[in-house]
Design a protein around this motif. Structure first.
Motif, PDB file in Angstrom:
ATOM      1  N   SER A 192       0.860  -1.171   0.000  1.00 32.80           N
ATOM      2  CA  SER A 192       0.000   0.000   0.000  1.00 32.80           C
ATOM      3  C   SER A 192       0.903   1.230   0.000  1.00 32.80           C
ATOM      4  CB  SER A 192      -0.907   0.013   1.239  1.00 32.80           C
ATOM      5  OG  SER A 192      -0.156   0.327   2.396  1.00 32.80           O
ATOM      6  N   GLN A 193       0.314   2.421  -0.003  1.00 29.35           N
ATOM      7  CA  GLN A 193       1.115   3.644   0.018  1.00 29.35           C
ATOM      8  C   GLN A 193       1.881   3.787   1.331  1.00 29.35           C
ATOM      9  OE1 GLN A 193       1.981   5.624  -2.280  1.00 29.35           O
ATOM     10  NE2 GLN A 193       0.483   5.255  -3.877  1.00 29.35           N
ATOM     11  N   ASP A 194       1.415   3.148   2.379  1.00 36.18           N
ATOM     12  CA  ASP A 194       2.066   3.277   3.683  1.00 36.18           C
ATOM     13  C   ASP A 194       3.129   2.220   3.948  1.00 36.18           C
ATOM     14  OD1 ASP A 194       0.619   5.555   4.509  1.00 36.18           O
ATOM     15  OD2 ASP A 194      -1.096   4.273   4.961  1.00 36.18           O
ATOM     16  N   GLY A 195       2.952   1.025   3.388  1.00 31.71           N
ATOM     17  CA  GLY A 195       3.907  -0.032   3.668  1.00 31.71           C
ATOM     18  C   GLY A 195       3.596  -1.289   2.893  1.00 31.71           C
TER      19      GLY A 195
ATOM     20  N   GLU B  55      10.632  -2.378  14.807  1.00 36.45           N
ATOM     21  CA  GLU B  55      11.320  -1.097  14.660  1.00 36.45           C
ATOM     22  C   GLU B  55      12.688  -1.203  13.988  1.00 36.45           C
ATOM     23  OE1 GLU B  55       9.647   1.668  14.888  1.00 36.45           O
ATOM     24  OE2 GLU B  55       7.957   0.583  15.744  1.00 36.45           O
ATOM     25  N   ASP B  56      13.152  -2.407  13.638  1.00 43.67           N
ATOM     26  CA  ASP B  56      14.390  -2.517  12.858  1.00 43.67           C
ATOM     27  C   ASP B  56      14.190  -1.807  11.523  1.00 43.67           C
ATOM     28  OD1 ASP B  56      15.751  -3.968  14.753  1.00 43.67           O
ATOM     29  OD2 ASP B  56      15.698  -5.873  13.659  1.00 43.67           O
ATOM     30  N   GLU B  57      15.241  -1.154  11.050  1.00 46.92           N
ATOM     31  CA  GLU B  57      15.210  -0.522   9.738  1.00 46.92           C
ATOM     32  C   GLU B  57      15.741  -1.509   8.711  1.00 46.92           C
ATOM     33  OE1 GLU B  57      17.950   2.784   8.007  1.00 46.92           O
ATOM     34  OE2 GLU B  57      16.209   3.791   8.924  1.00 46.92           O
ATOM     35  N   LEU B  58      14.987  -1.686   7.630  1.00 44.34           N
ATOM     36  CA  LEU B  58      15.390  -2.575   6.536  1.00 44.34           C
ATOM     37  C   LEU B  58      15.417  -1.789   5.241  1.00 44.34           C
ATOM     38  CD1 LEU B  58      13.088  -5.676   7.133  1.00 44.34           C
ATOM     39  CD2 LEU B  58      15.429  -5.363   7.914  1.00 44.34           C
TER      40      LEU B  58
ATOM     41  N   LYS C  85       7.006  -2.986  11.632  1.00 50.10           N
ATOM     42  CA  LYS C  85       5.930  -2.598  12.546  1.00 50.10           C
ATOM     43  C   LYS C  85       5.287  -3.806  13.223  1.00 50.10           C
ATOM     44  CE  LYS C  85       6.544   1.634  12.087  1.00 50.10           C
ATOM     45  NZ  LYS C  85       7.182   2.313  13.201  1.00 50.10           N
ATOM     46  N   TRP C  86       5.299  -4.960  12.566  1.00 52.17           N
ATOM     47  CA  TRP C  86       4.764  -6.170  13.179  1.00 52.17           C
ATOM     48  C   TRP C  86       5.395  -7.389  12.536  1.00 52.17           C
ATOM     49  CZ3 TRP C  86       2.470  -9.390   9.701  1.00 52.17           C
ATOM     50  CH2 TRP C  86       1.891  -8.822   8.556  1.00 52.17           C
ATOM     51  N   MET C  87       5.290  -8.505  13.223  1.00 50.56           N
ATOM     52  CA  MET C  87       5.756  -9.782  12.686  1.00 50.56           C
ATOM     53  C   MET C  87       4.922 -10.888  13.306  1.00 50.56           C
ATOM     54  SD  MET C  87       9.364  -9.950  14.639  1.00 50.56           S
ATOM     55  CE  MET C  87       9.418  -8.285  15.230  1.00 50.56           C
ATOM     56  N   LYS C  88       4.798 -11.991  12.580  1.00 49.61           N
ATOM     57  CA  LYS C  88       4.061 -13.138  13.101  1.00 49.61           C
ATOM     58  C   LYS C  88       4.529 -14.411  12.416  1.00 49.61           C
ATOM     59  CE  LYS C  88       0.111 -12.702   9.973  1.00 49.61           C
ATOM     60  NZ  LYS C  88      -1.314 -12.495   9.838  1.00 49.61           N
ATOM     61  N   ASP C  89       4.384 -15.514  13.142  1.00 54.11           N
ATOM     62  CA  ASP C  89       4.652 -16.836  12.583  1.00 54.11           C
ATOM     63  C   ASP C  89       3.449 -17.280  11.781  1.00 54.11           C
ATOM     64  OD1 ASP C  89       7.235 -17.814  13.429  1.00 54.11           O
ATOM     65  OD2 ASP C  89       6.458 -17.742  15.471  1.00 54.11           O
ATOM     66  N   THR C  90       3.682 -17.850  10.609  1.00 51.27           N
ATOM     67  CA  THR C  90       2.595 -18.382   9.793  1.00 51.27           C
ATOM     68  C   THR C  90       3.006 -19.716   9.197  1.00 51.27           C
ATOM     69  OG1 THR C  90       3.327 -17.257   7.773  1.00 51.27           O
ATOM     70  CG2 THR C  90       1.741 -16.083   9.147  1.00 51.27           C
ATOM     71  N   LYS C  91       2.013 -20.486   8.831  1.00 50.14           N
ATOM     72  CA  LYS C  91       2.251 -21.739   8.120  1.00 50.14           C
ATOM     73  C   LYS C  91       1.705 -21.549   6.714  1.00 50.14           C
ATOM     74  CE  LYS C  91       1.608 -26.712   8.331  1.00 50.14           C
ATOM     75  NZ  LYS C  91       1.005 -27.827   9.071  1.00 50.14           N
TER      76      LYS C  91
ATOM     77  N   VAL D 162       5.907  -3.849   7.226  1.00 48.37           N
ATOM     78  CA  VAL D 162       6.847  -2.728   7.317  1.00 48.37           C
ATOM     79  C   VAL D 162       6.185  -1.447   6.822  1.00 48.37           C
ATOM     80  CG1 VAL D 162       8.903  -4.185   7.071  1.00 48.37           C
ATOM     81  CG2 VAL D 162       7.860  -3.190   5.035  1.00 48.37           C
ATOM     82  N   LYS D 163       6.662  -0.336   7.349  1.00 51.54           N
ATOM     83  CA  LYS D 163       6.194   0.983   6.950  1.00 51.54           C
ATOM     84  C   LYS D 163       7.279   1.645   6.115  1.00 51.54           C
ATOM     85  CE  LYS D 163       4.254   5.223   8.775  1.00 51.54           C
ATOM     86  NZ  LYS D 163       3.795   5.930   9.948  1.00 51.54           N
TER      87      LYS D 163
END
Length: 153
Positions: A55-58, A75-78, A97-103, A115-116
């Protein structure tokens, strides 16, 4: 008098349809065009990511759990490299901004990141029209149902 809860909102339904088309188009684009060429560039190490949404934000992407890119924190910069040809890319600075485990559907486990974009970086101005195109394409495109008639506008 009719119950307002039973009234169908055409504009809401239209927006849902546009969003569904946008996400479907993004998946096709990312998997067949951008997905193979999007990477994270951290400390001289470059590794691929699987783009999921933008999206325009991230944007969101995922990497296999245990891979090089699965140890980032909020908050890590990539810096992402957005390749549009085999040898040229747009560097885009982001913050997690967020992270999650997925299958995944493939049965593998992934870390998914949201990410933003840092819009103050000049290279974001090259990415902005691309994102606009994705949204307009979803809004205005029509599905080919296999009809042989060609229409010229």
């Amino acid at each position: 008098m009719a119950d307002d809860n039973n009234i169908l909102s055409f504009s809401e339904k239209r927006e849902e349809n546009i969003e569904r088309k946008r996400r479907n188009f993004e998946r096709i684009l990312f998997n067949n065009f951008l997905g193979a060429y999007s990477v994270i560039d951290q400390a001289g190490v470059v590794f691929p990511i699987e783009m999921l949404d933008i999206s325009q934000d991230g944007m969101s992407f995922r990497v296999p759990r245990g891979a090089i890119g699965s140890s980032f924190k909020k908050e890590d910069e990539l810096t992402l490299r957005m390749y549009f040809t085999k040898n040229t890319f747009i560097p885009v600075v982001t913050n997690i901004k967020w992270m999650k485990d997925t299958k995944g559907d493939d049965g593998e486990f992934y870390l998914e990141y949201g990410v933003k974009f840092d819009k103050s970086v000049p290279t974001f101005e090259a990415l902005r029209p691309f994102i606009d195109f994705l949204y307009k394409f979803a809004e205005l495109s029509t599905e080919d149902k296999g009809k042989s008639k060609v229409y010229y506008l």
